[in-house]
Design a protein around this motif. Sequence first.
Motif, PDB file in Angstrom:
ATOM      1  N   GLY A 336      24.829 -23.559  63.751  1.00 24.32           N
ATOM      2  CA  GLY A 336      25.504 -24.101  62.576  1.00 24.32           C
ATOM      3  C   GLY A 336      24.850 -23.759  61.259  1.00 24.32           C
ATOM      4  O   GLY A 336      25.102 -24.416  60.250  1.00 24.32           O
ATOM      5  N   ALA A 337      24.025 -22.695  61.246  1.00 26.09           N
ATOM      6  CA  ALA A 337      23.267 -22.386  60.026  1.00 26.09           C
ATOM      7  C   ALA A 337      23.973 -21.405  59.101  1.00 26.09           C
ATOM      8  O   ALA A 337      23.613 -21.294  57.933  1.00 26.09           O
ATOM      9  N   ILE A 338      24.964 -20.655  59.602  1.00 26.93           N
ATOM     10  CA  ILE A 338      25.685 -19.697  58.769  1.00 26.93           C
ATOM     11  C   ILE A 338      27.187 -19.872  58.973  1.00 26.93           C
ATOM     12  O   ILE A 338      27.621 -20.390  60.004  1.00 26.93           O
ATOM     13  N   PRO A 339      28.003 -19.455  58.015  1.00 21.38           N
ATOM     14  CA  PRO A 339      29.450 -19.680  58.107  1.00 21.38           C
ATOM     15  C   PRO A 339      30.160 -18.665  59.007  1.00 21.38           C
ATOM     16  O   PRO A 339      29.623 -17.610  59.347  1.00 21.38           O
ATOM     17  N   PHE A 340      31.391 -18.991  59.345  1.00 18.85           N
ATOM     18  CA  PHE A 340      32.226 -18.137  60.181  1.00 18.85           C
ATOM     19  C   PHE A 340      32.464 -16.776  59.539  1.00 18.85           C
ATOM     20  O   PHE A 340      32.566 -15.762  60.225  1.00 18.85           O
ATOM     21  N   ILE A 379      34.870  -6.303  53.107  1.00 14.93           N
ATOM     22  CA  ILE A 379      36.163  -6.749  52.556  1.00 14.93           C
ATOM     23  C   ILE A 379      36.676  -7.983  53.301  1.00 14.93           C
ATOM     24  O   ILE A 379      37.025  -8.997  52.688  1.00 14.93           O
ATOM     25  N   VAL A 380      36.707  -7.902  54.631  1.00 13.52           N
ATOM     26  CA  VAL A 380      37.240  -9.006  55.435  1.00 13.52           C
ATOM     27  C   VAL A 380      36.331 -10.231  55.346  1.00 13.52           C
ATOM     28  O   VAL A 380      36.801 -11.361  55.193  1.00 13.52           O
ATOM     29  N   GLY A 381      35.019 -10.013  55.409  1.00 18.75           N
ATOM     30  CA  GLY A 381      34.084 -11.140  55.374  1.00 18.75           C
ATOM     31  C   GLY A 381      34.153 -11.912  54.069  1.00 18.75           C
ATOM     32  O   GLY A 381      34.230 -13.143  54.063  1.00 18.75           O
ATOM     33  N   VAL A 382      34.151 -11.197  52.954  1.00 20.92           N
ATOM     34  CA  VAL A 382      34.224 -11.861  51.647  1.00 20.92           C
ATOM     35  C   VAL A 382      35.585 -12.537  51.467  1.00 20.92           C
ATOM     36  O   VAL A 382      35.671 -13.651  50.929  1.00 20.92           O
ATOM     37  N   ALA A 383      36.665 -11.900  51.926  1.00 18.24           N
ATOM     38  CA  ALA A 383      37.998 -12.494  51.812  1.00 18.24           C
ATOM     39  C   ALA A 383      38.078 -13.804  52.596  1.00 18.24           C
ATOM     40  O   ALA A 383      38.616 -14.804  52.104  1.00 18.24           O
ATOM     41  N   LEU A 384      37.538 -13.809  53.806  1.00 21.45           N
ATOM     42  CA  LEU A 384      37.520 -15.045  54.605  1.00 21.45           C
ATOM     43  C   LEU A 384      36.705 -16.123  53.909  1.00 21.45           C
ATOM     44  O   LEU A 384      37.082 -17.308  53.897  1.00 21.45           O
ATOM     45  N   HIS A 385      35.602 -15.714  53.327  1.00 24.23           N
ATOM     46  CA  HIS A 385      34.690 -16.660  52.692  1.00 24.23           C
ATOM     47  C   HIS A 385      35.318 -17.306  51.456  1.00 24.23           C
ATOM     48  O   HIS A 385      35.201 -18.521  51.242  1.00 24.23           O
ATOM     49  N   VAL A 386      36.002 -16.501  50.654  1.00 26.99           N
ATOM     50  CA  VAL A 386      36.516 -16.975  49.364  1.00 26.99           C
ATOM     51  C   VAL A 386      37.949 -17.505  49.460  1.00 26.99           C
ATOM     52  O   VAL A 386      38.245 -18.613  48.993  1.00 26.99           O
ATOM     53  N   LEU A 387      38.819 -16.739  50.084  1.00 26.92           N
ATOM     54  CA  LEU A 387      40.244 -17.076  50.059  1.00 26.92           C
ATOM     55  C   LEU A 387      40.641 -18.131  51.078  1.00 26.92           C
ATOM     56  O   LEU A 387      41.529 -18.943  50.831  1.00 26.92           O
ATOM     57  N   PHE A 388      39.987 -18.137  52.227  1.00 25.54           N
ATOM     58  CA  PHE A 388      40.411 -19.037  53.302  1.00 25.54           C
ATOM     59  C   PHE A 388      39.396 -20.124  53.604  1.00 25.54           C
ATOM     60  O   PHE A 388      39.468 -20.792  54.629  1.00 25.54           O
ATOM     61  N   ASP A 389      38.409 -20.262  52.725  1.00 18.56           N
ATOM     62  CA  ASP A 389      37.440 -21.350  52.823  1.00 18.56           C
ATOM     63  C   ASP A 389      36.662 -21.308  54.123  1.00 18.56           C
ATOM     64  O   ASP A 389      36.231 -22.345  54.642  1.00 18.56           O
ATOM     65  N   PHE A 390      36.492 -20.094  54.709  1.00 16.19           N
ATOM     66  CA  PHE A 390      35.679 -20.005  55.911  1.00 16.19           C
ATOM     67  C   PHE A 390      34.188 -19.994  55.569  1.00 16.19           C
ATOM     68  O   PHE A 390      33.356 -19.925  56.452  1.00 16.19           O
ATOM     69  N   GLY A 391      33.871 -20.029  54.287  1.00 16.77           N
ATOM     70  CA  GLY A 391      32.480 -20.136  53.913  1.00 16.77           C
ATOM     71  C   GLY A 391      31.892 -21.476  54.282  1.00 16.77           C
ATOM     72  O   GLY A 391      30.691 -21.624  54.468  1.00 16.77           O
ATOM     73  N   ALA A 393      32.877 -23.103  57.020  1.00 16.35           N
ATOM     74  CA  ALA A 393      33.109 -23.322  58.452  1.00 16.35           C
ATOM     75  C   ALA A 393      31.875 -22.987  59.265  1.00 16.35           C
ATOM     76  O   ALA A 393      31.873 -22.122  60.134  1.00 16.35           O
ATOM     77  N   THR A 394      30.763 -23.672  58.976  1.00 20.00           N
ATOM     78  CA  THR A 394      29.573 -23.489  59.781  1.00 20.00           C
ATOM     79  C   THR A 394      29.731 -24.285  61.061  1.00 20.00           C
ATOM     80  O   THR A 394      30.195 -25.422  61.064  1.00 20.00           O
ATOM     81  N   GLY A 395      29.330 -23.670  62.166  1.00 25.20           N
ATOM     82  CA  GLY A 395      29.462 -24.361  63.447  1.00 25.20           C
ATOM     83  C   GLY A 395      30.868 -24.410  63.981  1.00 25.20           C
ATOM     84  O   GLY A 395      31.138 -25.105  64.960  1.00 25.20           O
ATOM     85  N   PHE A 396      31.795 -23.687  63.380  1.00 26.55           N
ATOM     86  CA  PHE A 396      33.190 -23.676  63.823  1.00 26.55           C
ATOM     87  C   PHE A 396      33.269 -23.129  65.250  1.00 26.55           C
ATOM     88  O   PHE A 396      32.797 -22.034  65.555  1.00 26.55           O
ATOM     89  N   GLY A 397      33.864 -23.876  66.152  1.00 25.01           N
ATOM     90  CA  GLY A 397      34.065 -23.420  67.524  1.00 25.01           C
ATOM     91  C   GLY A 397      32.838 -23.522  68.407  1.00 25.01           C
ATOM     92  O   GLY A 397      32.852 -23.041  69.535  1.00 25.01           O
ATOM     93  N   VAL A 398      31.758 -24.157  67.916  1.00 25.97           N
ATOM     94  CA  VAL A 398      30.532 -24.267  68.707  1.00 25.97           C
ATOM     95  C   VAL A 398      30.666 -25.414  69.692  1.00 25.97           C
ATOM     96  O   VAL A 398      31.162 -26.492  69.350  1.00 25.97           O
ATOM     97  N   LEU A 399      30.217 -25.174  70.926  1.00 27.06           N
ATOM     98  CA  LEU A 399      30.254 -26.236  71.922  1.00 27.06           C
ATOM     99  C   LEU A 399      29.288 -27.353  71.543  1.00 27.06           C
ATOM    100  O   LEU A 399      28.192 -27.114  71.058  1.00 27.06           O
ATOM    101  N   GLY A 400      29.707 -28.572  71.744  1.00 27.60           N
ATOM    102  CA  GLY A 400      28.874 -29.692  71.377  1.00 27.60           C
ATOM    103  C   GLY A 400      27.734 -29.939  72.326  1.00 27.60           C
ATOM    104  O   GLY A 400      27.697 -29.444  73.423  1.00 27.60           O
TER     105      GLY A 400
END
Length: 400
Positions: A336-340, A379-391, A393-400
């Motif tokens: 959970g230390a870096i974003p999706f 291009i894709v990484g920055v777009a996800l980070h800025v446009l879709f708020d995936f910045g 989304a740390t820990g997204f999809g990680v098993l608990g």
Amino acid sequence: MNELLEVFLASVRDGYVQVSAFVALTVLLFGLVQYRTSGALVEQLSENDRLQPLFGAFMGLTPGCGGAIVMMPLYVRGTVSFGTVVATLIATAGDSAFVILALAPEAALYAYSIAFATAIVSGYAIDRFGMGVGRIDDAVATISNTATDGGVVTSRGGNPTHEYDGDACCETHAARESSVLTPLSHAVHAIWWVSAGIALVLGVMYLLAGAPEVPLTLAPSYAGAFTVVGITGTAASFYIYFVGRHYLGDGHVGRARDSFANLYETLLHAAQETSFVTVWVLTAYLLYEYTVVLLNINIGEIAAAVGLLAPVIGALIGLIPGCGPQIVLASVYAEGAIPFSALTANAISQDGDALFPLIAIDKKAAIVASIYTTIPALIVGVALHVLFDFGSATGFGVLG
């Protein structure tokens, strides 16, 4: 000194169990298909330019680097286009895929789906339009002589124009004969396959356990078997690559074959090709591990501390050949230390161990391919980070 020796032995062991065994399985399966079909698969692929980037993306998408490694010799001999190489490398997630699939399966599904789509679009775009390959070729032309043109495509978007004539790269030569080295080489080849089979089982167990640290030991245990098999397999790989291949076959490595005369020849080819990769993988492991130890670099901390630049750092880490840095980044994501967005950028940019055969044979093409996998990653990484708020989304999809 003890720490440096331990890093060396761990790299020798891990490179074989974590990488080579899986590469061997993929190369062997592909070789068996060629053997059973008398080369029909490669022939069909060569004749269907429009399917090549799609096929390359599928091969790259397979977890591990084996599928992508299979595609590199096909480019060297002119069977597939440069766009296919790029599509394969973009879709490749290397061994870090096993970590994410085990610890963050939902994130893996989305990240690798995005990488797969990006791979297809990029591959076809390069084959269709060239995408400025000529300019990049000019910039790196002075680096080395190459076996291929580094990505210049024909006007119809097919296979690249090569500087060698036809299949000259793949001419066969009779194996050398020696009363000592010939039987020794066949014996080492047998030991190599025994080691590969055991290493594959150990490697699967290692991945299912979440890629834990395995201590260096010679005890009668899982860790002991991991150590013995890994070191034995790597030693056999070095022998086959530097000595044995001259007494087992035609001596060529890193070259695709049309077909195989028999099953044993298929096994020989898979062992030789995988040994070739093992030598390069070990070199990369040692460079990476010694750099980390001597310079006290922590890739996880760097990736976690950059905030908005996370996808940029993820893409740049992907430029490092091999799977070691990518596994570190995948593990950091699972914590959970870096974003999706950083995970996805790294998935697109990284080439895993598949780049090593291309580096060995055609450095210019490898450089150009690395550039083309990094541009869409940014291009894709920055777009996800800025446009879709995936910045966020740390820990997204990680098993608990």
